[in-house]
Design a protein around this motif. Sequence first.
Motif, short mmCIF file in Angstrom:
data_model
loop_
_atom_site.label_atom_id
_atom_site.label_comp_id
_atom_site.label_asym_id
_atom_site.label_seq_id
_atom_site.Cartn_x
_atom_site.Cartn_y
_atom_site.Cartn_z
N THR A 184 54.68 51.72 55.93
CA THR A 184 54.35 51.88 54.63
C THR A 184 55.33 51.11 53.58
OG1 THR A 184 53.50 54.02 54.88
CG2 THR A 184 53.77 53.39 52.59
N ARG A 185 54.68 49.89 53.03
CA ARG A 185 55.51 49.11 52.27
C ARG A 185 55.41 49.46 50.82
NH1 ARG A 185 55.06 43.67 49.56
NH2 ARG A 185 56.74 42.38 50.26
N VAL A 186 56.58 49.82 50.29
CA VAL A 186 56.83 50.31 48.77
C VAL A 186 57.34 49.06 48.05
CG1 VAL A 186 57.59 51.88 47.47
CG2 VAL A 186 56.95 52.72 49.71
N GLU A 187 56.71 48.99 46.86
CA GLU A 187 57.18 47.82 45.57
C GLU A 187 57.72 48.64 44.61
OE1 GLU A 187 53.75 45.21 45.02
OE2 GLU A 187 54.21 44.01 47.01
N ASN A 188 58.62 47.83 44.07
CA ASN A 188 59.22 48.53 42.66
C ASN A 188 59.60 47.49 41.73
OD1 ASN A 188 60.63 49.78 40.84
ND2 ASN A 188 62.82 49.95 42.17
N ASP A 189 58.62 47.49 40.65
CA ASP A 189 58.61 46.30 39.72
C ASP A 189 59.13 46.77 38.42
OD1 ASP A 189 57.47 44.37 41.12
OD2 ASP A 189 55.43 45.02 40.17
N SER A 190 60.01 47.89 38.53
CA SER A 190 61.03 48.25 37.12
C SER A 190 62.26 47.73 37.51
CB SER A 190 60.93 49.87 37.48
OG SER A 190 61.73 50.41 38.58
N ILE A 191 62.94 48.19 36.62
CA ILE A 191 64.32 47.64 36.51
C ILE A 191 65.39 48.58 36.98
CG2 ILE A 191 63.85 45.74 34.60
CD1 ILE A 191 65.51 47.92 32.58
#
Length: 818
Positions: A184-191
Amino acid sequence: MIRVSFNDDWQSRPKVNPFAELGGHSFPFQPVTVPHDAMIGQERAVPRGDAGTESGAGAYFPGGTFEYRKTFHVPEEHRGKRIILEFEGVHRDATVHINGAYAGQRPYGYSQFLIDADRFLRFGEDNDIRVEARAHRDSRWYTGAGIYRDTWMLVGGLVRISPDGVHVTTPGIERELAVVEVATRVENDSIAIRTVDVRTQIRDSAGTVVASDDSRITVLPGEPAVCRQRLYVDDPSLWSPDSPALHTAGVTLTDGDGDVDTENVTFGIRSLHLDPRHGLRVNGETVTLRGACVHHDNGVLGAATYARAEERRVELLKDAGFNAIRMSHNPMSKAMLDACDRLGMLVVDEAFDMWTSGKSEFDYSLSFPEWWERDIEAMVAKDFNHPSVIMYSIGNEIPETGSATGSAWGRRLAEKVRSLDGTRYVTNGINGMLAVMADLASLRKQSAATFDEGVGINTLMADPAQGMNAIGASELVTRRTAESFAVLDVAGMNYMEARYAGDRELFPNRIVLGTESFTTRIDGIWRLVKQHSHVIGDFAWTGWDYLGEVGIGRPQYLTPDAPRASFAAPYPHLLAETGDLDITGHRRPASYYREIVFGLRTRPYLAVKRPQHHGKTFAGTPWAWSDSLSSWTWPGFEGSPITVEVYGDADEVELLVNGRSSGRQPVGEDHRFRAEFETAYEPGELLAIAYQDGAETGRTTLRSASGPVELRAEADRGVVTAAGGDLAYVTFTLTDADGTLHPATDRPVSLEVSGAGTLIGFGSAVPSTEERFDAKERHTYEGRLLAVVRPTGTGEIRLTAGAPECEPVEVTITVAVE
C-alpha cells in the motif's frame, strides 16, 4: 480516497472558433452523459481524396475537435483536501482546463490519467471544467472521439492511499495455504511527519474475512512510503477461467482521531508458469489460449464504454468458445477487465499500435517518444490487481522490430513493464512481413528473388495469407527479428504459423503465441497448436466485428473489372466484416466452425451459401469467411442450385432435404472439418446428421420460414439497475408464427422508448449503409435489429416497435435501485 462518479451533467459540441461566436453566430452545446462518443453522431461522407479528412480506415467518419464543459459545485468543507479528477479515456490529444486555467493534458486516447484539481477550485462555489479532444486520421480503425470512458472525482485527506496505490500479489500458493502480499502506497501532503496504522483484511467471495494484518507506517512530508504486509489464506479458493473465484483486500488507515482513508481492491489468488514443455500453466494446469482479438468499439454505441456493454461482449465471446481476449491494439477498459475477472476470461492487454514509426498521418507516433513511459505506467497501474491479466503486449505489428534500434526500443519497453510488474509475461505482436517491409521493395525488383519455400515475391504479394507466412518463415525475418523476440517472454507472431515447427529447433527456449491469425486457416493453425507444446495458443482476427477498416473481410466475386480481391471497400461501407460475432453480438457461421475446431461442439453446423452467387468465383481476402448464412429461407430461388456447407468433427456427415438424402461425405480434421453438398433449393427442412464409427453423434436442422412475417422483441434481461453503467439490450427479429427467423424480408422498424430510460443505440450488422445509429427507425439486416437503452431513473422502461405488415410489439424492462 472517496470516489464519486463525474459522468453526469456534461455538455458537448464540435469545437468552434471563438471569434465566430463573437461575430454573433450561435453554436449551442448539447447535454450529454459520459461515456460519450462525439464522433458516432457525425455525418459520414464520401472521401475527398488526400485533401479530405474521411477514410475507410475510420469508417468514413470525419475527424474533428470536440469540446466538453460542465459546471460542478465543490462544498466549502472540501477546502484543505486533495481533489483529483480521473479520466479513464479521452480520445485523443485531450486538454483539460478548470475555471479557465490549464490543468493538464494527455495525448494518448487510451490511457487513464489524473488531474490535480484542488489548486484550481473555488470552494463553496460552482466551478467550470472544459475538456477538448481531437481525432484526425490517427488510427487504422474507427476510434470514436471525446470522453468515451468513465470519469471520477476523488476526494481525500492530506494523508491518504495513492490512487491505484494498493497492489496485491500471490507469491506462494499451496493447496492448503496461499501467501498474499499487499503493498500500500501512502502519501503525505501535509508539512508534518505522520504515523498511521494500517489494517488490511482479506475477504472471500462470500464476504468472510479469511486473513488480516495490522501494521504501522511513518510517512515523511512529500515522500510517499509503501507498507508491505504478508497475509496467509487457509484453503484458498483459486481463480481460474473455469472457476473465477475473487477475493477483496480492504485497507484502512487510522490515527488517533479515527479513520484516515480506506481502499478496497478485488483480486484473485492464482499462479502463472511458462515453459516450452508445458506451455502456459494457471495454478499448475496447462491452459491453451483460445483467443479473440477485439477492438474497443461497442458497435451501435460507437466507442462509448459502458460497463454492461463490456460485460456483454465478454459473456458472448466466452459462450462462443473463447477463453482469452487480446485487446487490439490499445489498453483495455477497466469495465472490461472487471468483467473478465468475474467471468473467467484471460487477457493480453496491449499498449500500442505504433512506436516511433507512424502508420497514419497524425497518429500517436508523434507523441510516443515523450509519453510512452507514462502510458506504460498507466496501463500497468490499471491492470495490476486483475487476475484475468496474464500478459502485457508492448505493441502490434511495429515496423521497427526488424531493426537494431527497434529492438532497443522493444527492450526499453519490456524492461519498463517488468520494473512495474514482475508477475506477468511480456509479448509483442510481431508481423514478420512488416518487420522487413523495406527489404521487400528491393526484392520486388528482382524477378528471380525467392524465399526458402521457392515462392516468388510477386506470388507472395498476390496472396496475403501465403505471402505473410512465407516471408515470416524466411531466413531474412529469422535474422532481423531475433533480438526483438529475445527481449520478450512470449514471442507474439501475427500470421506466421509457418514458423511454429521450425522455431522449436532454431530457438529451443522460445515460447510462441499466435497473436493474430486468419479465421479461414484456424483448422491448420489449431493442429499446430496441439502438436507443439511451445505454442501456447492462437488469437483470431477478429473475435468481434468492428467499425472501420471497412470491408477487409467482405465477400467478393471475380469479374472482368475486378480480377482480384481488394482490401478497402467504398463508401458507404461501415464495418470490417471479419468477426466471429457481428457488431450486435450475433454469432456468424465462422464462430461455430471455430467451436468445432476447438473440440467444444459435437453437433454439426449448417451454413448455406447465398444462391444468387452460385457459380461465381469467390475472391475474398484471407479475412473473409464464405458468403453463407445459417438459413433455409431463400424465396425466389425455388429450384435453383444451391451449395450447403456442413461443419463437423466426425467421420462423415449426411445431408437430407425434406427427408431425401443427398448422400454422405467425409468430414472432420482430415477434411478441414467441412463438407459441401450441391443441391437445389426447395422450402421445407434441411437436416445434417454426423456419424462417428457408424453411429450418430449429432444432428442439426434448418427449417424454412413460411406464412406472414411477425415482429418479435426480446430483452437480454428483465431487470436492470439505475447506476453503474448498466444497459438494456433488446433484440428485434422478423420471424414466422413458429419463431423461425425470416432473413429475406427485411423492412424498416420504428422504435419509441418511454419511461425510465433513453435510447442510445439502434442498428444492425449491415456492413454497408448510410443509416445512423442514433435514428429511431432502422432497417433490419438478415431479419435482425438491436436496440440499446440506458436507464435514467428507477421504474419501468417501455419500448414500442412497429414494422410494415407486422403487429406492433412492446417490451417492458424494470429499472431497480442498484
